[in-house]
Design a protein around this motif. Sequence first.
Motif, mmCIF file in Angstrom:
data_model
loop_
_atom_site.group_PDB
_atom_site.id
_atom_site.type_symbol
_atom_site.label_atom_id
_atom_site.label_comp_id
_atom_site.label_asym_id
_atom_site.label_seq_id
_atom_site.Cartn_x
_atom_site.Cartn_y
_atom_site.Cartn_z
ATOM 1 N N LEU B 79 -0.763 66.037 35.939
ATOM 2 C CA LEU B 79 0.407 66.917 36.124
ATOM 3 C C LEU B 79 1.580 66.476 35.254
ATOM 4 O O LEU B 79 2.190 67.281 34.538
ATOM 5 C CB LEU B 79 0.827 66.917 37.602
ATOM 6 N N PHE B 80 1.901 65.178 35.317
ATOM 7 C CA PHE B 80 3.037 64.680 34.532
ATOM 8 C C PHE B 80 2.724 64.725 33.029
ATOM 9 O O PHE B 80 3.626 64.939 32.211
ATOM 10 C CB PHE B 80 3.401 63.245 34.938
ATOM 11 N N GLY B 81 1.461 64.516 32.682
ATOM 12 C CA GLY B 81 1.065 64.569 31.269
ATOM 13 C C GLY B 81 1.250 65.972 30.714
ATOM 14 O O GLY B 81 1.777 66.153 29.604
ATOM 15 N N ALA B 82 0.848 66.976 31.508
ATOM 16 C CA ALA B 82 1.027 68.368 31.067
ATOM 17 C C ALA B 82 2.514 68.672 30.903
ATOM 18 O O ALA B 82 2.932 69.291 29.904
ATOM 19 C CB ALA B 82 0.399 69.324 32.082
ATOM 20 N N ALA B 83 3.309 68.219 31.873
ATOM 21 C CA ALA B 83 4.757 68.435 31.786
ATOM 22 C C ALA B 83 5.328 67.761 30.536
ATOM 23 O O ALA B 83 6.114 68.368 29.796
ATOM 24 C CB ALA B 83 5.452 67.891 33.038
ATOM 25 N N ALA B 92 1.343 60.121 24.884
ATOM 26 C CA ALA B 92 0.585 58.865 24.906
ATOM 27 C C ALA B 92 1.434 57.728 25.473
ATOM 28 O O ALA B 92 0.983 56.956 26.341
ATOM 29 C CB ALA B 92 0.123 58.522 23.487
ATOM 30 N N LYS B 93 2.677 57.638 24.994
ATOM 31 C CA LYS B 93 3.582 56.593 25.506
ATOM 32 C C LYS B 93 3.859 56.812 26.986
ATOM 33 O O LYS B 93 3.884 55.871 27.777
ATOM 34 C CB LYS B 93 4.908 56.595 24.726
ATOM 35 N N TYR B 94 4.087 58.072 27.341
ATOM 36 C CA TYR B 94 4.380 58.371 28.742
ATOM 37 C C TYR B 94 3.201 57.956 29.634
ATOM 38 O O TYR B 94 3.393 57.318 30.669
ATOM 39 C CB TYR B 94 4.691 59.859 28.960
ATOM 40 N N ALA B 95 1.985 58.314 29.202
ATOM 41 C CA ALA B 95 0.798 58.017 30.015
ATOM 42 C C ALA B 95 0.627 56.505 30.177
ATOM 43 O O ALA B 95 0.338 56.015 31.282
ATOM 44 C CB ALA B 95 -0.435 58.633 29.367
ATOM 45 N N GLY B 99 1.022 54.532 33.731
ATOM 46 C CA GLY B 99 -0.048 53.675 34.251
ATOM 47 C C GLY B 99 0.513 52.372 34.807
ATOM 48 O O GLY B 99 0.153 51.939 35.917
ATOM 49 N N VAL B 100 1.444 51.766 34.067
ATOM 50 C CA VAL B 100 2.048 50.506 34.523
ATOM 51 C C VAL B 100 2.932 50.755 35.747
ATOM 52 O O VAL B 100 2.894 50.002 36.725
ATOM 53 C CB VAL B 100 2.862 49.855 33.379
ATOM 54 N N LEU B 101 3.701 51.840 35.686
ATOM 55 C CA LEU B 101 4.570 52.176 36.820
ATOM 56 C C LEU B 101 3.729 52.391 38.080
ATOM 57 O O LEU B 101 4.113 51.966 39.180
ATOM 58 C CB LEU B 101 5.375 53.445 36.493
ATOM 59 N N GLN B 146 9.392 52.274 28.999
ATOM 60 C CA GLN B 146 10.652 52.966 29.318
ATOM 61 C C GLN B 146 10.482 54.486 29.363
ATOM 62 O O GLN B 146 11.148 55.169 30.120
ATOM 63 C CB GLN B 146 11.719 52.607 28.277
ATOM 64 N N SER B 147 9.549 54.999 28.534
ATOM 65 C CA SER B 147 9.394 56.456 28.478
ATOM 66 C C SER B 147 8.882 57.037 29.799
ATOM 67 O O SER B 147 8.998 58.237 30.040
ATOM 68 C CB SER B 147 8.461 56.844 27.329
#
Lengths: 77, 445
Positions: B79-83, B92-95, B99-101, B146-147
Amino acid sequence: MVDHVTRVTVDAAAPRAGALADALAARGFSVRRERARIVAESVTVEAGDAKRQLLALGFRDREFQVFLEYVRQWGVL
Amino acid sequence: MPAAPPSTLPWHRREDTWAIFIALGLVLAVTSAFFLGATRLVSTAALSFPAWSDAGKVLATLQANPAAPLVLFGVFLALFGAASAVIGWDVAKYAAGFGVLFVFSIAVAILGSNEVLKAWQLEPPLLALVVGMVLGNAVALPRWFQSALRTEFYVKVGIVLMGATLPFTIILQAGPLAILQATIVAVTTFVAIYLAATRLFGLDPRFGATLGAGGSICGVSAAIAIGGACRAEKSHVSVAISMVILWAVAMIFLLPVGARHLGLAPGQAGAWIGTSEFADAAGFAAAATLGDERAIKTFTLMKVVGRDMFVGVWALVVAFLSVTRWERKGAAEAERVRPAEVWQRFPKFILGFLVASLVVTVVLASVDAKIGTQFSKEAIGPLKNLRGWAFTWTFLSIGFTTRFRELTRFGWRPFAAFALGVLVNVPLGYWLSSSVFASYWDAVK
């Protein structure tokens, strides 16, 4: 902490609409024409400065409208 | 690269749009799963940990549902990746960051459910904040991590999901009272900060209004909206935001301690926090720390329904004051202020909150009592768990992004004006919540 966009709108049918658009373009605003209005936007000029400059050029308050929108930079709560 | 203001983006690239899509999508998916007899699928994703003192209990939870963490992660990553892809973030950075978060959030959820830490009041919300703040201020976080720290995005998803757990009938019953209490406190605090800033400390009226909005209406969002409406300088908005964050973070710890110390009932405590906290995300952390759903409900009523909804109206009033009184011009010669300002400054995610509440209320009203009870347990229960995860990511993000060194760039005058507002806001909010309107807040179940 914030970024901004200053948007000045002018009624396209107003007598001095063209002059206002030129003045704003000369101050770095990107100007576009929509149906009944001219919209000028800048992410560098602050709204207060824009208004002061337009008034100093002899334009009157009721010839334009200023809309200022701030947005959080990354990480601001 | 500067952040793009929402009005310059098409609707489908706005954060509020995606928060609404994601949360309402989850509400509809869980509701459909219930009526299709697929609740097991939902319970697999809606992971939660019981209170424990023996680590074996946590292991048993994971062994009973070993796929749960992966399914939960997979659902939200998709869901967040699509957004991210549509909004324009680096997917890629967000994913990688998410994952760490997510790993941090699992650790916080497990540790925060420990009986000993609970006894120390270190439940998941505060633990997430503390962990984030310690690491965020001690270690340079990599940019890809951070992203994924999107406090506002996660809290909006959480608030829309909150709507699904708050019946619309409660909003209709308690909403007017929330609006009344919020208006009393907001007007009083705004005037106090504005007068202190302008009359006592000689600050510019626009600066005073921006500080007043941050301390009285809805925190950073209000400072941004009102600062824009009255054309406050960028540096003034930044100082107002610093004030809000400093006090909001302090209040996350102080208000729950105060509520416990003063023996407030959960409904009253939530209303007090909703009245006197300065930011949505911080307020949810404080209310969730009390560990009682009633506190979260009354907090939401006060903050979202009583305060957040009216920022557009405040913006219109302040914009009018700005072009007339502060520019010393009569209404006939002053620049025109468009009523559309109310909608332009309105926080759109609140619509998702109201729709989610309406959807669940209509579902509950259209089934018999037995199925309604089952729906509450098998659909609303998991939605509460999903909401809890959204808030845990919010609290971790607040912690990781709060850099105290960056919040100390302000003069003593705005600090003093804001502090005076806090001295008005907190006792007034306490008195209204615990005395004047106490019975109303106690009635919210």
